[in-house]
Design an enzyme around this catalytic site. Structure first.
Site, PDB file in Angstrom:
ATOM      1  N   ASN A  61       1.598   3.110  -2.573  1.00 48.43           N
ATOM      2  CA  ASN A  61       0.924   4.089  -3.440  1.00 48.43           C
ATOM      3  C   ASN A  61      -0.304   4.669  -2.755  1.00 48.43           C
ATOM      4  O   ASN A  61      -0.618   5.847  -2.941  1.00 48.43           O
ATOM      5  CB  ASN A  61       0.547   3.456  -4.778  1.00 48.43           C
ATOM      6  CG  ASN A  61       1.712   3.458  -5.743  1.00 48.43           C
ATOM      7  OD1 ASN A  61       2.111   4.498  -6.247  1.00 48.43           O
ATOM      8  ND2 ASN A  61       2.291   2.279  -5.967  1.00 48.43           N
TER       9      ASN A  61
ATOM     10  N   HIS B 296       0.693   1.150 -13.191  1.00 43.34           N
ATOM     11  CA  HIS B 296       1.378  -0.078 -13.603  1.00 43.34           C
ATOM     12  C   HIS B 296       2.875   0.200 -13.723  1.00 43.34           C
ATOM     13  O   HIS B 296       3.271   1.224 -14.285  1.00 43.34           O
ATOM     14  CB  HIS B 296       0.815  -0.562 -14.943  1.00 43.34           C
ATOM     15  CG  HIS B 296       1.455  -1.830 -15.417  1.00 43.34           C
ATOM     16  ND1 HIS B 296       1.121  -3.063 -14.893  1.00 43.34           N
ATOM     17  CD2 HIS B 296       2.429  -2.041 -16.322  1.00 43.34           C
ATOM     18  CE1 HIS B 296       1.870  -3.990 -15.478  1.00 43.34           C
ATOM     19  NE2 HIS B 296       2.670  -3.396 -16.348  1.00 43.34           N
TER      20      HIS B 296
ATOM     21  N   GLY C  14       0.783  -1.235   0.000  1.00 39.64           N
ATOM     22  CA  GLY C  14       0.000   0.000   0.000  1.00 39.64           C
ATOM     23  C   GLY C  14       0.813   1.283   0.000  1.00 39.64           C
ATOM     24  O   GLY C  14       0.321   2.324   0.435  1.00 39.64           O
TER      25      GLY C  14
ATOM     26  N   MET D  59      -4.236  -6.911  -6.784  1.00 36.65           N
ATOM     27  CA  MET D  59      -3.701  -8.009  -7.597  1.00 36.65           C
ATOM     28  C   MET D  59      -4.787  -8.943  -8.141  1.00 36.65           C
ATOM     29  O   MET D  59      -4.606 -10.158  -8.159  1.00 36.65           O
ATOM     30  CB  MET D  59      -2.690  -8.815  -6.765  1.00 36.65           C
ATOM     31  CG  MET D  59      -1.504  -7.996  -6.306  1.00 36.65           C
ATOM     32  SD  MET D  59      -0.568  -7.279  -7.678  1.00 36.65           S
ATOM     33  CE  MET D  59       0.233  -8.753  -8.282  1.00 36.65           C
ATOM     34  N   ARG D  60      -5.888  -8.366  -8.574  1.00 36.74           N
ATOM     35  CA  ARG D  60      -6.922  -9.198  -9.172  1.00 36.74           C
ATOM     36  C   ARG D  60      -7.299  -8.624 -10.538  1.00 36.74           C
ATOM     37  O   ARG D  60      -7.336  -7.406 -10.708  1.00 36.74           O
ATOM     38  CB  ARG D  60      -8.178  -9.224  -8.296  1.00 36.74           C
ATOM     39  CG  ARG D  60      -7.978  -9.855  -6.929  1.00 36.74           C
ATOM     40  CD  ARG D  60      -9.319 -10.159  -6.307  1.00 36.74           C
ATOM     41  NE  ARG D  60     -10.080 -11.038  -7.172  1.00 36.74           N
ATOM     42  CZ  ARG D  60      -9.912 -12.358  -7.228  1.00 36.74           C
ATOM     43  NH1 ARG D  60      -9.033 -12.946  -6.473  1.00 36.74           N
ATOM     44  NH2 ARG D  60     -10.625 -13.085  -8.055  1.00 36.74           N
TER      45      ARG D  60
ATOM     46  N   GLU E 173      -9.389  -4.592 -21.321  1.00 37.46           N
ATOM     47  CA  GLU E 173      -8.096  -5.148 -21.739  1.00 37.46           C
ATOM     48  C   GLU E 173      -7.086  -4.992 -20.604  1.00 37.46           C
ATOM     49  O   GLU E 173      -6.839  -3.863 -20.149  1.00 37.46           O
ATOM     50  CB  GLU E 173      -7.621  -4.383 -22.977  1.00 37.46           C
ATOM     51  CG  GLU E 173      -6.552  -5.105 -23.746  1.00 37.46           C
ATOM     52  CD  GLU E 173      -5.983  -4.196 -24.837  1.00 37.46           C
ATOM     53  OE1 GLU E 173      -4.810  -4.367 -25.167  1.00 37.46           O
ATOM     54  OE2 GLU E 173      -6.721  -3.301 -25.307  1.00 37.46           O
TER      55      GLU E 173
ATOM     56  N   LEU F 248     -10.015  -7.686 -13.041  1.00 32.77           N
ATOM     57  CA  LEU F 248     -11.421  -7.334 -12.896  1.00 32.77           C
ATOM     58  C   LEU F 248     -12.151  -7.594 -14.215  1.00 32.77           C
ATOM     59  O   LEU F 248     -11.640  -7.290 -15.292  1.00 32.77           O
ATOM     60  CB  LEU F 248     -11.538  -5.862 -12.494  1.00 32.77           C
ATOM     61  CG  LEU F 248     -10.863  -5.536 -11.152  1.00 32.77           C
ATOM     62  CD1 LEU F 248     -10.768  -4.036 -10.937  1.00 32.77           C
ATOM     63  CD2 LEU F 248     -11.618  -6.204 -10.001  1.00 32.77           C
TER      64      LEU F 248
ATOM     65  N   THR G 104      -9.781  -0.531 -18.556  1.00 25.00           N
ATOM     66  CA  THR G 104     -10.804  -1.047 -19.470  1.00 25.00           C
ATOM     67  C   THR G 104     -10.742  -2.572 -19.413  1.00 25.00           C
ATOM     68  O   THR G 104      -9.954  -3.130 -18.636  1.00 25.00           O
ATOM     69  CB  THR G 104     -10.543  -0.575 -20.919  1.00 25.00           C
ATOM     70  OG1 THR G 104      -9.266  -1.081 -21.321  1.00 25.00           O
ATOM     71  CG2 THR G 104     -10.563   0.942 -21.029  1.00 25.00           C
TER      72      THR G 104
HETATM   73  C1  GRF Z   1       3.255  -0.952  -7.660  1.00 24.29           C
HETATM   74  O1  GRF Z   1       4.471  -1.175  -8.305  1.00 24.29           O
HETATM   75  C2  GRF Z   1       2.145  -0.750  -8.666  1.00 24.29           C
HETATM   76  O2  GRF Z   1       2.573  -0.121  -9.842  1.00 24.29           O
HETATM   77  C3  GRF Z   1       1.738  -2.155  -8.983  1.00 24.29           C
HETATM   78  O3  GRF Z   1       1.828  -2.830  -7.755  1.00 24.29           O
HETATM   79  C4  GRF Z   1       2.782  -2.183  -6.910  1.00 24.29           C
HETATM   80  C5  GRF Z   1       2.048  -1.849  -5.649  1.00 24.29           C
HETATM   81  O4  GRF Z   1       2.907  -1.345  -4.652  1.00 24.29           O
HETATM   82  N1  GRF Z   1       0.434  -2.180  -9.602  1.00 24.29           N
HETATM   83  P1  GRF Z   1       2.290  -0.711  -3.331  1.00 24.29           P
HETATM   84  O5  GRF Z   1       1.383  -1.758  -2.708  1.00 24.29           O
HETATM   85  O6  GRF Z   1       1.535   0.517  -3.723  1.00 24.29           O
HETATM   86  O7  GRF Z   1       3.457  -0.416  -2.460  1.00 24.29           O
END
Ligand code: GRF
Length: 201
Positions: free
Chosen positions: A14, A109, A12, A90-91, A143, A93, A141
């Site tokens: 981010n 990403h 977490g 990590m799913r 994709e 959708l 989206t």
């Molecule tokens: C990040 O690298 C993000 O780009 C990717 O998963 C990672 C998540 O890291 N989708 P955090 O949980 O925000 O530390």
């Protein structure tokens, strides 16, 4: 005031970066909820410590993706945030969920999309001898990692880089890029229209 819900599965960092940016006014919004598919996600504790409502929506063994997505939709609808930000969620959708929130569902990403969708991007970038790597924020989206790009930022891959050092530097980029993009969206400088991202100069 705009509202944001953040979806996480783990660390977490981010989410923390978005939270700090809301607190210090770089994003004109409030994070009203954190949703995780993992009850053990480390980021949930930060949310609790900072008074952010948390929801855990775990996938039950008997649920297929569609059934899980419906449960998640119920939770997201009850939160009713203006923006849904995926931050290490990590799913994958499915179409029903993605299309319900089209234009307000955002992901970050760790690659310069459209290159290196999916997992293990840092190692794959090194293995391919790429000179550049980076992070991308995009609309979600149907994709996978393929929705319209809002903004990306790159860095040079150094000869000495490992997947770990690259991950660390890309994450530093992510922590600046995601708040910046959310403020673009909230202020109307970036928007989703007819399957494309429009950005003001
Ligand atoms: C990040 O690298 C993000 O780009 C990717 O998963 C990672 C998540 O890291 N989708 P955090 O949980 O925000 O530390």
């Amino acid at each position: 005031m705009n509202t944001i819900a953040v979806l996480i599965s783990g660390r977490g960092s981010n989410f923390k970066a978005l939270f700090d940016a809301c607190e210090d006014g770089r994003i004109d919004a409030t994070i009203i909820a954190v949703v995780s598919d993992q009850s053990e996600a480390v980021g949930l504790q930060f949310a609790k410590d900072h008074g952010v409502e948390t929801h855990v929506v775990e996938k039950l063994p008997e649920q297929d993706r569609q059934a899980y997505d419906r449960t998640l939709i119920n939770t997201l609808d009850s939160i009713n945030a203006d923006w849904l930000t995926l931050a290490g969620f990590m799913r994958i959708l499915g179409p029903e969920l993605v299309n319900r929130y089209l234009g307000k569902l955002i992901n970050i990403h760790p690659s310069l999309l459209p290159a290196y969708t999916g997992l293990n991007t840092h190692q794959r970038v090194i293995d391919a001898g790429e000179p550049k790597h980076g992070a991308t924020v995009h609309f979600v989206t149907e994709e996978l990692d393929g929705g319209p790009i809002i903004k990306q930022q790159s860095l040079d891959v150094l000869p000495s880089d490992t997947a770990e050092t690259l991950a660390k530097r890309v994450l530093q980029i992510e922590h600046k890029l995601y708040p910046l993009v959310m403020q673009f969206l909230i202020s109307g400088h970036a928007r989703y229209e007819n399957g494309k991202c429009y950005l003001d100069d």
